[in-house]
Design a protein around this motif. Structure first.
Motif, mmCIF file in Angstrom:
data_model
loop_
_atom_site.group_PDB
_atom_site.id
_atom_site.type_symbol
_atom_site.label_atom_id
_atom_site.label_comp_id
_atom_site.label_asym_id
_atom_site.label_seq_id
_atom_site.Cartn_x
_atom_site.Cartn_y
_atom_site.Cartn_z
ATOM 1 N N ASP A 31 -6.007 10.905 1.924
ATOM 2 C CA ASP A 31 -6.211 10.061 3.111
ATOM 3 C C ASP A 31 -5.314 8.835 3.087
ATOM 4 O O ASP A 31 -4.815 8.377 4.132
ATOM 5 N N GLY A 32 -5.085 8.274 1.873
ATOM 6 C CA GLY A 32 -4.231 7.100 1.790
ATOM 7 C C GLY A 32 -2.793 7.400 2.167
ATOM 8 O O GLY A 32 -2.126 6.605 2.855
ATOM 9 N N GLY A 33 -2.267 8.527 1.712
ATOM 10 C CA GLY A 33 -0.907 8.904 2.107
ATOM 11 C C GLY A 33 -0.783 9.103 3.604
ATOM 12 O O GLY A 33 0.194 8.651 4.238
ATOM 13 N N TRP A 34 -1.796 9.734 4.173
ATOM 14 C CA TRP A 34 -1.764 9.946 5.634
ATOM 15 C C TRP A 34 -1.823 8.605 6.363
ATOM 16 O O TRP A 34 -1.084 8.363 7.323
ATOM 17 N N LEU A 35 -2.708 7.711 5.910
ATOM 18 C CA LEU A 35 -2.860 6.411 6.557
ATOM 19 C C LEU A 35 -1.606 5.560 6.385
ATOM 20 O O LEU A 35 -1.202 4.840 7.308
ATOM 21 N N ALA A 36 -0.936 5.662 5.216
ATOM 22 C CA ALA A 36 0.273 4.870 4.991
ATOM 23 C C ALA A 36 1.402 5.320 5.918
ATOM 24 O O ALA A 36 2.110 4.502 6.521
ATOM 25 N N THR A 37 1.603 6.629 6.021
ATOM 26 C CA THR A 37 2.659 7.129 6.933
ATOM 27 C C THR A 37 2.338 6.781 8.383
ATOM 28 O O THR A 37 3.229 6.440 9.170
#
Length: 288
Positions: free
Chosen positions: A47-53
């Motif tokens: 979820d963090g990678g998705w939110l960062a992008t």
């Protein structure tokens, strides 16, 4: 701002739901084979990678820029989350229910795509007011043009009606006048051709000479063709009497004044109506 919330609010809500759902599925799916803390870290990483992008994409969009690699990475995280949900759904007893919610990560990405398209095409309030003013002006001009055309059509219709009615009245008057003239013409012709006309006129006049008979010529109402004026030298009384005598005695019975006048002018002679009629009276009086 309100219009912006119409597109951004569903995208935020869908993103939160899909991230929470992805985290819960990862913890439940991997919690049986590893400590739940590690499963939680895996879910938070996804979820963090998705939110960062997504945050980086929104920053670039706010600057009016775009990065294809960042977009590809964002869609990769969305596909990974969807893949996790699908893999989890295939291992559960109620597969259909879990598959029904596996599309939420892709739906969230699609909503952010729609919101980005809206931002690229959004206009400022000043531009929107200018567009509304232009549209209103165009509608006003169209309405004025339609009103002008309707007024012109009404005026033309009124004019044509008036002209038609006037022409009808003129035609009726002409028809009545023609009928009256025809009746008067017939009456005059009957009086002119009647046997008792000469005797009736003789009884009210004196003889010019002991042996002469008064000669009356009533006016003749009939169509005639105008004779074009010809350039000819003026005639004195003697020449005029000679020409009138020749024309008068050229046929039997003698010509009437009207017929003589037509032949006189057709022959190219020129004389006033008063002199020609005086010469005709002298010739006819002498002949009588």
């Amino acid at each position: 701002m309100r219009k912006q919330l119409v597109t951004v609010a569903p995208a935020v809500a869908m993103t939160v739901v899909s991230m929470v759902l992805t985290l819960a599925v990862v913890v439940m799916w991997l919690g049986g084979s590893m400590p739940w803390q590690i499963a939680l870290v895996v879910g938070l990483g996804l979820d963090g990678g998705w939110l960062a992008t997504l945050a980086y994409e929104r920053r670039l969009a706010a600057q009016g820029d775009h990065s294809t690699p960042v977009t590809i990475v964002g869609w990769a995280f969305g596909l990974a989350a969807t893949g996790v949900l699908v893999a989890h759904a295939l291992g559960e007893e109620s597969t259909g229910a879990w598959l029904a919610i596996s599309w939420l990560p892709l739906a969230a990405k699609a909503l952010w795509l729609v919101h980005g398209m809206w931002e690229r095409t959004a206009l400022t309030p000043v531009a929107l007011d200018a567009i509304r003013g232009i549209q209103q002006e165009a509608r006003d001009e169209a309405a004025v043009a339609r009103a002008r055309l309707r007024a012109q059509a009404g005026t033309e219709e009124t004019r044509l009606t008036a002209v038609t009615e006037t022409g009808s009245r003129v035609a009726r008057v002409q028809a009545k006048t023609a009928e009256r003239l025809s009746g008067a013409w017939a009456t005059l012709e009957t009086a002119r051709q009647g046997e008792g006309t000469a005797r009736a006129l003789t009884c009210v006049t004196d003889r010019v000479t002991p042996t002469s008979q008064p000669r009356w010529e009533l006016p003749v109402w009939a169509p005639f063709e105008p004779v074009p004026a010809l350039d000819a030298p003026a005639l004195d009384d003697a020449e005029l009497d000679r020409i009138v005598t020749e024309l008068h005695s050229s046929e039997t019975p003698p010509l009437s004044y009207r017929e003589l006048s037509l032949r006189f002018r057709a022959a190219g002679h020129s004389a006033s109506e008063t002199r020609l009629r005086a010469a005709w009276r002298r010739v006819t009086t002498t002949a009588s």
